[in-house]
Design a protein around this motif. Structure first.
Motif, mmCIF file in Angstrom:
data_model
loop_
_atom_site.group_PDB
_atom_site.id
_atom_site.type_symbol
_atom_site.label_atom_id
_atom_site.label_comp_id
_atom_site.label_asym_id
_atom_site.label_seq_id
_atom_site.Cartn_x
_atom_site.Cartn_y
_atom_site.Cartn_z
ATOM 1 N N LYS A 35 -10.569 25.118 38.555
ATOM 2 C CA LYS A 35 -11.768 25.238 39.178
ATOM 3 C C LYS A 35 -13.080 24.998 38.629
ATOM 4 C CE LYS A 35 -9.243 28.440 42.314
ATOM 5 N NZ LYS A 35 -9.096 29.743 42.826
ATOM 6 N N GLN A 36 -14.035 24.069 38.938
ATOM 7 C CA GLN A 36 -15.139 23.734 38.357
ATOM 8 C C GLN A 36 -15.993 24.706 37.985
ATOM 9 O OE1 GLN A 36 -17.030 20.324 40.106
ATOM 10 N NE2 GLN A 36 -18.758 20.189 38.448
ATOM 11 N N ASP A 37 -16.133 25.824 38.598
ATOM 12 C CA ASP A 37 -17.116 26.989 38.385
ATOM 13 C C ASP A 37 -16.261 27.947 37.273
ATOM 14 O OD1 ASP A 37 -15.228 27.738 40.446
ATOM 15 O OD2 ASP A 37 -16.510 29.317 41.203
ATOM 16 N N CYS A 38 -15.219 27.548 36.891
ATOM 17 C CA CYS A 38 -14.207 28.537 36.225
ATOM 18 C C CYS A 38 -13.892 27.775 34.871
ATOM 19 C CB CYS A 38 -12.872 28.783 36.842
ATOM 20 S SG CYS A 38 -12.863 29.923 38.313
ATOM 21 N N LEU A 39 -14.435 26.610 34.557
ATOM 22 C CA LEU A 39 -14.060 25.908 33.390
ATOM 23 C C LEU A 39 -14.298 26.850 32.041
ATOM 24 C CD1 LEU A 39 -12.868 23.549 31.915
ATOM 25 C CD2 LEU A 39 -15.496 22.568 31.956
ATOM 26 N N ALA A 40 -15.226 27.344 31.842
ATOM 27 C CA ALA A 40 -15.776 28.329 30.507
ATOM 28 C C ALA A 40 -14.792 29.288 30.504
ATOM 29 C CB ALA A 40 -16.926 28.671 30.592
ATOM 30 N N ALA A 41 -14.526 30.175 31.466
ATOM 31 C CA ALA A 41 -13.622 31.133 31.274
ATOM 32 C C ALA A 41 -12.060 30.639 31.020
ATOM 33 C CB ALA A 41 -13.721 32.028 32.654
ATOM 34 N N TYR A 42 -11.986 29.607 31.888
ATOM 35 C CA TYR A 42 -10.488 29.021 31.618
ATOM 36 C C TYR A 42 -10.181 28.485 30.137
ATOM 37 C CZ TYR A 42 -6.117 26.894 33.040
ATOM 38 O OH TYR A 42 -4.742 26.386 33.087
ATOM 39 N N LEU A 43 -11.131 28.083 29.582
ATOM 40 C CA LEU A 43 -11.044 27.404 28.267
ATOM 41 C C LEU A 43 -10.834 28.599 27.055
ATOM 42 C CD1 LEU A 43 -13.432 24.580 28.357
ATOM 43 C CD2 LEU A 43 -10.917 24.372 28.043
ATOM 44 N N GLU A 44 -11.575 29.684 27.605
ATOM 45 C CA GLU A 44 -11.441 31.014 26.913
ATOM 46 C C GLU A 44 -10.082 31.510 27.011
ATOM 47 O OE1 GLU A 44 -13.752 35.295 26.519
ATOM 48 O OE2 GLU A 44 -14.773 33.577 27.145
ATOM 49 N N ALA A 45 -9.570 31.950 28.026
ATOM 50 C CA ALA A 45 -8.034 32.168 28.368
ATOM 51 C C ALA A 45 -7.079 31.370 27.749
ATOM 52 C CB ALA A 45 -8.000 32.352 30.015
ATOM 53 N N ALA A 46 -7.244 29.964 27.789
ATOM 54 C CA ALA A 46 -6.527 29.128 27.276
ATOM 55 C C ALA A 46 -6.314 29.448 25.607
ATOM 56 C CB ALA A 46 -6.633 27.761 27.305
ATOM 57 N N GLU A 47 -7.617 29.570 25.161
ATOM 58 C CA GLU A 47 -7.568 29.623 23.722
ATOM 59 C C GLU A 47 -6.826 30.801 23.211
ATOM 60 O OE1 GLU A 47 -10.511 29.104 20.031
ATOM 61 O OE2 GLU A 47 -11.688 29.147 21.909
ATOM 62 N N VAL A 48 -7.198 32.040 23.832
ATOM 63 C CA VAL A 48 -6.505 33.318 23.749
ATOM 64 C C VAL A 48 -4.938 33.162 23.562
ATOM 65 C CG1 VAL A 48 -6.232 35.659 24.485
ATOM 66 C CG2 VAL A 48 -8.624 34.635 24.249
ATOM 67 N N ALA A 49 -4.699 32.478 24.816
ATOM 68 C CA ALA A 49 -2.949 32.407 24.969
ATOM 69 C C ALA A 49 -2.402 31.463 23.609
ATOM 70 C CB ALA A 49 -2.989 31.509 26.414
ATOM 71 N N ASP A 50 -3.243 30.511 23.468
ATOM 72 C CA ASP A 50 -2.701 29.469 22.297
ATOM 73 C C ASP A 50 -2.616 30.406 20.914
ATOM 74 O OD1 ASP A 50 -2.082 26.881 20.938
ATOM 75 O OD2 ASP A 50 -4.212 27.312 19.889
ATOM 76 N N LYS A 51 -3.518 31.167 20.597
ATOM 77 C CA LYS A 51 -3.510 31.952 19.444
ATOM 78 C C LYS A 51 -2.397 32.820 19.477
ATOM 79 C CE LYS A 51 -8.371 31.464 18.086
ATOM 80 N NZ LYS A 51 -9.672 31.985 17.870
ATOM 81 N N ALA A 52 -2.389 33.679 20.578
ATOM 82 C CA ALA A 52 -1.296 34.435 20.868
ATOM 83 C C ALA A 52 0.300 34.022 20.558
ATOM 84 C CB ALA A 52 -1.329 35.365 22.036
ATOM 85 N N VAL A 53 0.250 32.810 21.241
ATOM 86 C CA VAL A 53 1.699 32.221 21.005
ATOM 87 C C VAL A 53 1.936 31.789 19.591
ATOM 88 C CG1 VAL A 53 2.747 30.042 21.907
ATOM 89 C CG2 VAL A 53 1.902 31.253 23.445
ATOM 90 N N LYS A 54 1.016 30.996 19.149
ATOM 91 C CA LYS A 54 1.064 31.143 17.575
ATOM 92 C C LYS A 54 1.573 32.082 16.765
ATOM 93 C CE LYS A 54 -1.286 29.195 13.518
ATOM 94 N NZ LYS A 54 -2.869 28.720 12.879
ATOM 95 N N GLU A 55 1.155 33.266 17.084
ATOM 96 C CA GLU A 55 1.413 34.502 16.254
ATOM 97 C C GLU A 55 2.680 35.191 16.714
ATOM 98 O OE1 GLU A 55 -0.213 35.546 13.460
ATOM 99 O OE2 GLU A 55 -1.509 33.701 13.983
#
Length: 146
Positions: A35-55
């Motif tokens: 959703k357009q108004d959620c882009l910044a928060a979504y990218l932050e959540a995706a990055e957190v998930a990515d780092k957790a998956v890597k670990e």
């Protein structure tokens, strides 16, 4: 001549030529739209998930979050799994479960495609997910991913 052509078209592929299954690597592509108004928060959540998956997921051999070149709100998770067991771990990994919940709030589309043969039980687990999954079973080929 007609029966010879018909025989070629109906010939079954030998099972021994398809060595792919629950213990072999495969590719998962997850397409999401934010959703357009959620882009910044979504990218932050995706990055957190990515780092957790890597670990926490040694069976995840490749994990990237790629942006669509024509739609700034469309992204693709590109993932390579060691085997079915690695995907099953991923589906129940708390950081991923949290991200899927966050996507429900911040995203407006999500779908998955799996390229490679996985076991019926793994497909059953994927079919229980809250978004569509499409399967592309391997007919032949090879993988150097190990």
């Amino acid at each position: 001549r007609h029966s010879l052509n018909q025989a070629r078209c109906t010939k079954r592929w030998p099972a021994e030529r398809m060595p792919f299954g629950e213990s072999t690597p495969f590719i998962l592509i997850a397409r999401c739209h934010v959703k357009q108004d959620c882009l910044a928060a979504y990218l932050e959540a995706a990055e957190v998930a990515d780092k957790a998956v890597k670990e926490s997921e040694p069976g995840m051999l490749h994990h990237t979050f790629d942006q669509d070149p024509t739609d700034p709100l469309a992204f693709t998770w590109s993932e390579v799994y060691k085997d079915d067991a690695s995907l099953l771990v991923h589906l129940t990994n708390p950081p991923l479960v949290k991200f899927v919940e966050q996507h429900g709030e911040m995203g407006d589309d999500f779908s998955v495609e799996i390229y490679g043969t996985i076991a019926p039980a793994t497909k059953e687990a994927c079919d229980a997910l809250p978004f569509p999954v499409k399967y592309f079973d391997t007919k032949f080929g090879y993988s150097r991913v190990a």
